[in-house]
Design an enzyme around this catalytic site. Structure first.
Site, PDB file in Angstrom:
ATOM      1  N   PRO A  10      40.142  -8.998  31.832  1.00  0.00           N
ATOM      2  CA  PRO A  10      40.847 -10.140  32.433  1.00  0.00           C
ATOM      3  C   PRO A  10      40.306 -10.564  33.800  1.00  0.00           C
ATOM      4  O   PRO A  10      39.928  -9.729  34.615  1.00  0.00           O
ATOM      5  CB  PRO A  10      42.296  -9.630  32.565  1.00  0.00           C
ATOM      6  N   ASN A  11      40.294 -11.854  33.967  1.00  0.00           N
ATOM      7  CA  ASN A  11      39.911 -12.541  35.209  1.00  0.00           C
ATOM      8  C   ASN A  11      38.403 -12.592  35.456  1.00  0.00           C
ATOM      9  O   ASN A  11      37.955 -13.275  36.369  1.00  0.00           O
ATOM     10  CB  ASN A  11      40.619 -11.925  36.435  1.00  0.00           C
ATOM     11  N   ARG A  18      36.189 -16.120  42.076  1.00  0.00           N
ATOM     12  CA  ARG A  18      37.330 -15.284  42.434  1.00  0.00           C
ATOM     13  C   ARG A  18      36.884 -14.233  43.456  1.00  0.00           C
ATOM     14  O   ARG A  18      35.961 -13.474  43.209  1.00  0.00           O
ATOM     15  CB  ARG A  18      37.813 -14.605  41.149  1.00  0.00           C
ATOM     16  N   TYR A  23      33.499  -9.643  44.674  1.00  0.00           N
ATOM     17  CA  TYR A  23      32.801  -9.667  43.383  1.00  0.00           C
ATOM     18  C   TYR A  23      31.494 -10.464  43.404  1.00  0.00           C
ATOM     19  O   TYR A  23      30.779 -10.473  42.394  1.00  0.00           O
ATOM     20  CB  TYR A  23      33.737 -10.225  42.299  1.00  0.00           C
ATOM     21  N   ASN A  74      33.400  -3.706  31.098  1.00  0.00           N
ATOM     22  CA  ASN A  74      34.131  -3.805  32.358  1.00  0.00           C
ATOM     23  C   ASN A  74      35.554  -4.206  31.956  1.00  0.00           C
ATOM     24  O   ASN A  74      35.830  -5.383  31.739  1.00  0.00           O
ATOM     25  CB  ASN A  74      33.512  -4.846  33.284  1.00  0.00           C
ATOM     26  N   ALA A  77      41.242  -5.006  35.174  1.00  0.00           N
ATOM     27  CA  ALA A  77      42.506  -4.331  35.501  1.00  0.00           C
ATOM     28  C   ALA A  77      43.008  -3.420  34.382  1.00  0.00           C
ATOM     29  O   ALA A  77      43.746  -2.461  34.644  1.00  0.00           O
ATOM     30  CB  ALA A  77      43.561  -5.363  35.865  1.00  0.00           C
ATOM     31  N   GLU A  98      30.927   2.328  31.284  1.00  0.00           N
ATOM     32  CA  GLU A  98      31.976   1.601  32.011  1.00  0.00           C
ATOM     33  C   GLU A  98      31.361   1.027  33.291  1.00  0.00           C
ATOM     34  O   GLU A  98      30.678   1.755  34.017  1.00  0.00           O
ATOM     35  CB  GLU A  98      33.088   2.601  32.356  1.00  0.00           C
ATOM     36  N   HIS A 100      32.054  -1.309  36.858  1.00  0.00           N
ATOM     37  CA  HIS A 100      32.888  -2.030  37.821  1.00  0.00           C
ATOM     38  C   HIS A 100      31.969  -2.642  38.871  1.00  0.00           C
ATOM     39  O   HIS A 100      31.135  -1.930  39.437  1.00  0.00           O
ATOM     40  CB  HIS A 100      33.917  -1.112  38.479  1.00  0.00           C
ATOM     41  N   ARG A 107      38.740   1.190  47.204  1.00  0.00           N
ATOM     42  CA  ARG A 107      39.801   0.176  47.234  1.00  0.00           C
ATOM     43  C   ARG A 107      41.184   0.831  47.083  1.00  0.00           C
ATOM     44  O   ARG A 107      41.323   2.028  47.306  1.00  0.00           O
ATOM     45  CB  ARG A 107      39.511  -0.878  46.145  1.00  0.00           C
TER      46      ARG A 107
HETATM   47  C1  DQA Z   1      36.842  -4.460  38.470  1.00  0.00           C
HETATM   48  C2  DQA Z   1      37.748  -3.578  39.332  1.00  0.00           C
HETATM   49  C3  DQA Z   1      39.177  -3.616  38.832  1.00  0.00           C
HETATM   50  O1  DQA Z   1      40.010  -2.766  39.618  1.00  0.00           O
HETATM   51  C4  DQA Z   1      39.721  -5.039  38.924  1.00  0.00           C
HETATM   52  O2  DQA Z   1      41.031  -5.098  38.404  1.00  0.00           O
HETATM   53  C5  DQA Z   1      38.825  -6.026  38.290  1.00  0.00           C
HETATM   54  C6  DQA Z   1      37.378  -5.887  38.378  1.00  0.00           C
HETATM   55  C7  DQA Z   1      35.406  -4.546  39.021  1.00  0.00           C
HETATM   56  O3  DQA Z   1      34.548  -5.016  38.284  1.00  0.00           O
HETATM   57  O4  DQA Z   1      35.161  -4.189  40.176  1.00  0.00           O
HETATM   58  O5  DQA Z   1      39.290  -7.039  37.764  1.00  0.00           O
HETATM   59  O6  DQA Z   1      36.762  -3.891  37.169  1.00  0.00           O
END
Ligand code: DQA
Length: 144
Positions: A10-11, A18, A23, A74, A77, A98, A100, A107
């Site tokens: 998501p997002n 964003r 990011y 990825n 959340a 995985e 990020h 964080r």
């Molecule tokens: C994320 C880190 C997550 O905590 C966050 O909710 C994201 C992006 C990252 O790519 O750094 O949406 O996965």
């Protein structure tokens, strides 16, 4: 031809717009292009997807069971909340990496725990969007 999935939670459709201080300014289309260069060079097929819906990510993981040698994910959340995504990955026999973009360990404390890490063969955090390429390079090397 071997197939790899790159899945985004998501997002991440808003990547580049964003919170660019966290990011970065590259978009998900930029990430897809960089991933495709690597899979093309390796003679592999890439299936690159993003969804804001947990069930959709789970359905792609199920699809990968039939077709793919590895998944780069990825989960955004859902990393920190989703036993369902962990269960789906546990039902997948191939390689799992995985990614990020940000260093989640630097964080908020709720980002420090990952359900997906219980399954992942490797984890990349804090390498920016380059983390996708690093994960894919490793997957390609192991799957070749
Ligand atoms: C994320 C880190 C997550 O905590 C966050 O909710 C994201 C992006 C990252 O790519 O750094 O949406 O996965």
């Amino acid at each position: 031809m071997k197939t790899v999935y790159v899945l985004n939670g998501p997002n991440l459709n808003l990547l580049g717009k964003r919170q660019p201080e966290i990011y970065g300014r590259e978009t998900l289309a930029d990430v897809e292009a960089a991933c495709r260069k690597l899979t093309d060079a390796a003679g592999m097929e890439l299936r690159f997807h993003q969804s804001n819906a947990e069930f959709q990510l789970i359905d792609w993981i199920h699809e990968a069971r039939e077709t793919a040698c590895g998944i780069v994910i990825n989960p955004a959340a859902f990393t920190h909340t989703s036993v369902a995504i962990l269960d789906a990955l546990n039902a997948f026999d191939g390689l799992v990496f995985e990614v990020h973009i940000s260093n989640v360990h630097k964080r908020e404390s709720f980002r420090h725990h990952s359900y997906v890490s219980l399954r992942a063969d490797g984890v990349l955090a804090g390498c920016g969007v380059q983390g996708y390429e690093l994960a894919l390079q490793r997957l390609i090397r192991l799957a070749a």
